[in-house]
Design a protein around this motif. Structure first.
Motif, PDB file in Angstrom:
ATOM      1  N   LYS A 186     -13.688   2.105   4.060  1.00 60.21           N
ATOM      2  CA  LYS A 186     -14.209   2.579   2.763  1.00 60.21           C
ATOM      3  C   LYS A 186     -13.193   3.426   1.989  1.00 60.21           C
ATOM      4  O   LYS A 186     -13.511   4.436   1.375  1.00 60.21           O
ATOM      5  CB  LYS A 186     -15.513   3.360   2.956  1.00 60.21           C
ATOM      6  N   VAL A 187     -11.951   3.010   2.065  1.00 61.31           N
ATOM      7  CA  VAL A 187     -10.890   3.682   1.290  1.00 61.31           C
ATOM      8  C   VAL A 187     -10.416   2.704   0.216  1.00 61.31           C
ATOM      9  O   VAL A 187     -10.260   1.510   0.490  1.00 61.31           O
ATOM     10  CB  VAL A 187      -9.697   4.054   2.213  1.00 61.31           C
ATOM     11  N   GLU A 188     -10.188   3.208  -0.992  1.00 64.42           N
ATOM     12  CA  GLU A 188      -9.705   2.330  -2.072  1.00 64.42           C
ATOM     13  C   GLU A 188      -8.205   2.051  -1.908  1.00 64.42           C
ATOM     14  O   GLU A 188      -7.449   2.945  -1.517  1.00 64.42           O
ATOM     15  CB  GLU A 188      -9.901   3.032  -3.413  1.00 64.42           C
ATOM     16  N   VAL A 189      -7.794   0.845  -2.262  1.00 63.26           N
ATOM     17  CA  VAL A 189      -6.354   0.497  -2.178  1.00 63.26           C
ATOM     18  C   VAL A 189      -5.878  -0.006  -3.539  1.00 63.26           C
ATOM     19  O   VAL A 189      -6.568  -0.799  -4.191  1.00 63.26           O
ATOM     20  CB  VAL A 189      -6.055  -0.673  -1.214  1.00 63.26           C
ATOM     21  N   PHE A 190      -4.684   0.433  -3.911  1.00 61.77           N
ATOM     22  CA  PHE A 190      -4.064  -0.025  -5.156  1.00 61.77           C
ATOM     23  C   PHE A 190      -2.732  -0.700  -4.850  1.00 61.77           C
ATOM     24  O   PHE A 190      -1.907  -0.162  -4.106  1.00 61.77           O
ATOM     25  CB  PHE A 190      -3.854   1.173  -6.104  1.00 61.77           C
ATOM     26  N   GLY A 191      -2.540  -1.857  -5.443  1.00 58.80           N
ATOM     27  CA  GLY A 191      -1.289  -2.589  -5.277  1.00 58.80           C
ATOM     28  C   GLY A 191      -0.315  -2.184  -6.369  1.00 58.80           C
ATOM     29  O   GLY A 191      -0.676  -2.143  -7.554  1.00 58.80           O
ATOM     30  N   ILE A 192       0.897  -1.845  -5.958  1.00 67.47           N
ATOM     31  CA  ILE A 192       1.937  -1.468  -6.924  1.00 67.47           C
ATOM     32  C   ILE A 192       2.899  -2.642  -7.012  1.00 67.47           C
ATOM     33  O   ILE A 192       3.444  -3.086  -5.994  1.00 67.47           O
ATOM     34  CB  ILE A 192       2.657  -0.184  -6.449  1.00 67.47           C
ATOM     35  N   LYS A 193       3.082  -3.165  -8.217  1.00 69.07           N
ATOM     36  CA  LYS A 193       3.905  -4.363  -8.406  1.00 69.07           C
ATOM     37  C   LYS A 193       5.393  -4.012  -8.445  1.00 69.07           C
ATOM     38  O   LYS A 193       5.771  -2.952  -8.910  1.00 69.07           O
ATOM     39  CB  LYS A 193       3.534  -5.065  -9.729  1.00 69.07           C
ATOM     40  N   ARG A 194       6.230  -4.930  -7.982  1.00 63.72           N
ATOM     41  CA  ARG A 194       7.695  -4.847  -8.099  1.00 63.72           C
ATOM     42  C   ARG A 194       8.292  -3.571  -7.478  1.00 63.72           C
ATOM     43  O   ARG A 194       9.222  -2.976  -7.998  1.00 63.72           O
ATOM     44  CB  ARG A 194       8.138  -4.949  -9.562  1.00 63.72           C
ATOM     45  N   GLY A 195       7.728  -3.135  -6.357  1.00 63.13           N
ATOM     46  CA  GLY A 195       8.324  -2.016  -5.622  1.00 63.13           C
ATOM     47  C   GLY A 195       8.378  -0.733  -6.438  1.00 63.13           C
ATOM     48  O   GLY A 195       7.502  -0.457  -7.263  1.00 63.13           O
ATOM     49  N   TYR A 196       9.435   0.041  -6.182  1.00 60.72           N
ATOM     50  CA  TYR A 196       9.545   1.342  -6.865  1.00 60.72           C
ATOM     51  C   TYR A 196       9.737   1.167  -8.372  1.00 60.72           C
ATOM     52  O   TYR A 196       9.343   2.031  -9.157  1.00 60.72           O
ATOM     53  CB  TYR A 196      10.703   2.146  -6.271  1.00 60.72           C
ATOM     54  N   ALA A 197      10.327   0.048  -8.772  1.00 59.73           N
ATOM     55  CA  ALA A 197      10.526  -0.192 -10.214  1.00 59.73           C
ATOM     56  C   ALA A 197       9.174  -0.303 -10.910  1.00 59.73           C
ATOM     57  O   ALA A 197       8.950   0.298 -11.979  1.00 59.73           O
ATOM     58  CB  ALA A 197      11.344  -1.467 -10.426  1.00 59.73           C
ATOM     59  N   GLY A 198       8.239  -1.019 -10.297  1.00 61.50           N
ATOM     60  CA  GLY A 198       6.907  -1.164 -10.878  1.00 61.50           C
ATOM     61  C   GLY A 198       6.125   0.145 -10.832  1.00 61.50           C
ATOM     62  O   GLY A 198       5.346   0.451 -11.742  1.00 61.50           O
ATOM     63  N   LEU A 199       6.372   0.922  -9.776  1.00 64.48           N
ATOM     64  CA  LEU A 199       5.713   2.229  -9.687  1.00 64.48           C
ATOM     65  C   LEU A 199       6.122   3.099 -10.884  1.00 64.48           C
ATOM     66  O   LEU A 199       5.299   3.758 -11.514  1.00 64.48           O
ATOM     67  CB  LEU A 199       6.099   2.896  -8.354  1.00 64.48           C
TER      68      LEU A 199
END
Ligand code: F6P
Length: 319
Positions: A31-44
């Motif tokens: 029950k933990v939310e997950v977020f996908g970050i695109k293109r590694g640190y550049a996308g972050l």
């Protein structure tokens, strides 16, 4: 824990998707939310962040590449970049981050952990050059891809009584070359960890030819040099027709092997559980068949151990 972010960074590796799936499903289970970050640190840095759920990771366990995509960011290596990245995570209420990549990516995770983000790193690179772990996700698949290619190259090399120099990836590390060479029965294996003697290699080729050997395969790690140069030198010294093949990016793609899928699934599962146990700044490893984790600073200090025994065996068997 509020939210976990996950990203893949550096060169992609088969099995990264299986690790993303494991992280997302373990988080959802807890029950933990997950977020996908695109293109590694550049996308972050660009705020390319979106929620993931169990459906986002359906039908990916067997796929090569990474659904999150990957990159290498120079800006992220700067103080300003790291500050901005930490702020972006905090703007999204993401307090924990799972990073899948090589040791450069681990350094990024460490920098963020110094700025208060809880980080867990998972080794994912075909190079298998990370000292703290016996295996990184993607290595086994790349190795099998290289081996399959060597088998095909051997067929045509025999038909033409040639030498073929096969260049494999690995950056400054000879793991792919060493094990593809050992498994593929290569006549010589050239790795950055060991000096080589061109006369010895040529003599061995000529001895084989005299015994009636139809082909010779030399596996060359990219960290030693370019296959083209090497082909010329061998042909000049032996007078035997020599061709070269750079296996290149086919080593980075394809369906992950069972080994890589299992490694990725277990490491992804562990990463979430470490965060649930309030651990941070850790790297997950497998050592002597035991899954474990260690402090990132400690992990980054460990040099990859070159398997001198495997190298010796390969040499003896290819006499
Ligand atoms: O680290 C993985 C790897 O494929 C290395 O083996 C290779 O040297 C490098 O990445 C290639 O990087 P790029 O994708 O930037 O060309």
């Amino acid at each position: 824990m509020k939210r976990i972010g996950i990203l893949t960074s550096g060169g992609d590796a088969p099995g990264m998707n299986a690790a993303i799936r494991a992280v997302v499903r373990t988080a959802v289970y807890n029950k933990v939310e997950v977020f996908g970050i695109k293109r590694g640190y550049a996308g972050l840095l660009e705020g390319e962040i979106e929620p993931l759920n169990i459906y986002s990771v359906a039908d990916i366990i067997h796929r090569g590449g990474t659904i999150l995509r990957s990159s290498r960011s120079e800006y992220f290596k700067t103080e300003a970049g790291q500050k901005k990245a930490a702020k972006t995570l905090s703007d999204f209420n993401i307090e924990s981050l799972i990073v899948i990549g090589g040791d450069g990516s681990f350094k990024g995770a460490r920098a963020l952990s110094n700025r208060g983000v809880n980080t867990i790193s998972i080794p994912g690179t075909i190079d298998n050059d990370i000292g703290c772990t016996d295996y990184s996700i993607g290595f086994d698949t790349a190795l099998n891809t290289a081996l399959d290619a060597i088998g095909k190259i051997r067929d045509t090399t025999s038909s033409h009584n040639r030498v073929n120099v096969v260049e494999v990836m690995g950056r400054d590390c000879g793991e792919i070359a060493l094990f593809a060479g050992l498994a593929g029965g290569a006549e010589s294996i050239l790795v950055p960890e060991k000096d080589y003697d061109l006369d010895e290699i040529s003599d061995k080729l000529l001895r084989g030819k005299d015994r009636g050997k139809l082909h010779s395969i030399i596996v060359l790690a990219e960290g030693v040099g370019n296959f083209d140069n090497f082909c010329h030198k061998i042909e000049e010294k032996t007078g035997v027709s020599t061709r070269g093949t750079n296996l290149g990016y086919i080593q980075r793609g394809g369906n992950p092997t069972a080994f890589d899928r299992i490694l990725a699934s277990r490491m992804g599962y562990m990463a979430v559980n470490l965060l649930l146990d309030n651990k941070t700044n850790r790297v997950i490893c497998i050592k002597n068949n035991v899954y474990t984790d260690m402090d990132t600073n400690e992990a980054l200090e460990i040099k990859k151990n070159f398997d001198a025994e495997a190298y010796k065996i390969a040499n003896i068997l290819s006499i």
